[in-house]
Design an enzyme around this catalytic site. Structure first.
Site, PDB file in Angstrom:
ATOM      1  NE  ARG A   1      -7.676  11.545   5.404  1.00 11.50           N
ATOM      2  CZ  ARG A   1      -8.227  11.002   6.493  1.00 11.50           C
ATOM      3  NH1 ARG A   1      -7.509  10.203   7.254  1.00 11.50           N
ATOM      4  NH2 ARG A   1      -9.475  11.250   6.813  1.00 11.50           N
TER       5      ARG A   1
ATOM      6  CG  HIS B   1      -5.543  -1.393   9.231  1.00 14.08           C
ATOM      7  ND1 HIS B   1      -5.102  -0.774  10.371  1.00 14.08           N
ATOM      8  CD2 HIS B   1      -6.049  -0.410   8.458  1.00 14.08           C
ATOM      9  CE1 HIS B   1      -5.356   0.523  10.292  1.00 14.08           C
ATOM     10  NE2 HIS B   1      -5.918   0.775   9.117  1.00 14.08           N
TER      11      HIS B   1
ATOM     12  CG  HIS C   1       0.587   6.291   4.799  1.00 14.80           C
ATOM     13  ND1 HIS C   1      -0.315   7.303   5.050  1.00 14.80           N
ATOM     14  CD2 HIS C   1      -0.031   5.141   5.179  1.00 14.80           C
ATOM     15  CE1 HIS C   1      -1.413   6.797   5.590  1.00 14.80           C
ATOM     16  NE2 HIS C   1      -1.270   5.476   5.674  1.00 14.80           N
TER      17      HIS C   1
ATOM     18  NE  ARG D   1      -9.447   8.621   4.266  1.00  7.87           N
ATOM     19  CZ  ARG D   1      -9.701   7.767   5.261  1.00  7.87           C
ATOM     20  NH1 ARG D   1      -8.942   6.708   5.450  1.00  7.87           N
ATOM     21  NH2 ARG D   1     -10.705   7.984   6.072  1.00  7.87           N
TER      22      ARG D   1
ATOM     23  CB  THR E   1      -9.537   1.992   7.145  1.00  5.15           C
ATOM     24  OG1 THR E   1      -9.116   2.744   6.007  1.00  5.15           O
ATOM     25  CG2 THR E   1     -10.872   1.355   6.857  1.00  5.15           C
TER      26      THR E   1
ATOM     27  CG  HIS F   1      -8.259   4.262   0.884  1.00  9.46           C
ATOM     28  ND1 HIS F   1      -8.435   4.178   2.252  1.00  9.46           N
ATOM     29  CD2 HIS F   1      -9.451   4.665   0.382  1.00  9.46           C
ATOM     30  CE1 HIS F   1      -9.689   4.510   2.555  1.00  9.46           C
ATOM     31  NE2 HIS F   1     -10.319   4.817   1.443  1.00  9.46           N
TER      32      HIS F   1
ATOM     33  CD  GLU G   1      -7.213  -6.176   2.948  1.00 11.46           C
ATOM     34  OE1 GLU G   1      -7.326  -6.131   1.712  1.00 11.46           O
ATOM     35  OE2 GLU G   1      -6.425  -5.468   3.596  1.00 11.46           O
TER      36      GLU G   1
ATOM     37  CD  GLU H   1      -7.359  -0.084   0.959  1.00 18.68           C
ATOM     38  OE1 GLU H   1      -7.642   0.914   1.662  1.00 18.68           O
ATOM     39  OE2 GLU H   1      -6.448  -0.845   1.228  1.00 18.68           O
TER      40      GLU H   1
ATOM     41  CG  ASN I   1      -1.844   1.136   1.321  1.00 19.85           C
ATOM     42  OD1 ASN I   1      -1.444   2.268   1.068  1.00 19.85           O
ATOM     43  ND2 ASN I   1      -3.088   0.886   1.689  1.00 19.85           N
TER      44      ASN I   1
END
Ligand code: PXP
Length: 249
Positions: free
Chosen positions: A54, A199, A15, A50, A106, A48, A156, A75, A12
């Site tokens: 962000r 996660h 970030h 969003r 999340t 993801h 998931e 996502e 992922n």
């Protein structure tokens, strides 16, 4: 794409975009991170988009769809806007996650059981477009059964509570959470669902989950991007890959 017994790693890259957006501008570039992740042995890239943009941007998704040679796991929240974006791009997989504006990440799994009808209608066109639909849920039998009924091919399992308990030294809670993940992985697999998990996973917490034979894929982001500051992205991912393979062996 899937080799029998091979545990896939989805990296992922959200970030990387978080750091970029802290200053605006173009770097660090999430697409460059995705290419390095591929070289380091990632089987897929997760991003993801969003509602508040962000981290990952619409342009990042356009770019990922263009440059990736591994599948994109897109996502998104179950909103009409995101559905239209997914239908435009038709990524390999779409993972439906709950989203609240005020949350930092999340926080929980999707409440599938409460919204079965709406979600069944929501995912139908995504499936028809050829996307594998995954639902991000807690290790809860009711939610798994509901995800199965609405026609999701993948679930998931949210590993956040397990990882938090470990980080906070609540080892009885950690072990209980892990046992729930183990039981629910087997339960979901028995229903014919493909099982993913993710996660909050770190080098310390990944192996017990990686060892579940029913789990086909782990999605890992924040820890790897943080570790990349110290090790570099490729070595950080390679070490995660090594730990996953060791747990499976
Ligand atoms: N899987 C899902 C569905 C997620 O929402 C996230 C976080 O965006 C992850 C996996 C990865 O979590 P982390 O960044 O904590 O590794």
């Amino acid at each position: 794409m899937s080799r029998p017994g091979h545990l896939r790693l989805g990296v992922n890259i959200d970030h990387v975009a978080t750091v970029r957006n802290a200053r605006g501008g173009a770097y660090p570039d999430p697409l460059r991170a995705a290419r390095i992740a591929e070289q380091a042995g990632a089987d897929g890239i997760t991003a993801h988009l969003r509602e508040d943009r962000r981290h990952i941007s619409d342009a990042d998704i356009d770019g990922l769809m263009e440059v990736l040679s591994v599948p994109l796991n897109f996502e998104m929240a179950a909103t009409p806007e995101m559905q239209a974006i997914a239908l435009r791009h038709k990524p390999h997989a779409v993972c439906i996650v709950p989203e609240r504006r005020e949350e930092r990440t999340t926080e929980g799994g999707l409440e599938v059981a409460r919204e079965e009808n709406r979600l069944a209608h929501f995912i139908a066109p995504l499936r028809e477009a050829g996307c594998r639909v995954s639902i991000f849920i807690a290790a809860d039998q009711r939610q798994i059964e509901a995800a199965h009924r609405i026609g999701a091919q993948v679930i998931e399992l949210h590993t956040g509570a397990y990882c938090d308990a470990h980080a906070e030294g609540r080892f009885d809670d950690r072990d209980r959470e892990l046992e729930g993940l183990r039981e629910m992985s087997a339960f979901a697999h028995g229903l014919g669902l493909e099982v993913h998990a993710g996660h909050g996973l770190t080098y310390d917490t990944v192996q017990p989950v990686a060892a579940f034979p029913e789990v086909a894929e782990l999605n890992i982001g924040h820890f790897l991007i943080g570790e990349a500051i110290f090790l570099g992205l490729e070595p950080a991912i390679s070490e995660m890959r090594r730990l996953m393979d060791e747990a499976r062996a």
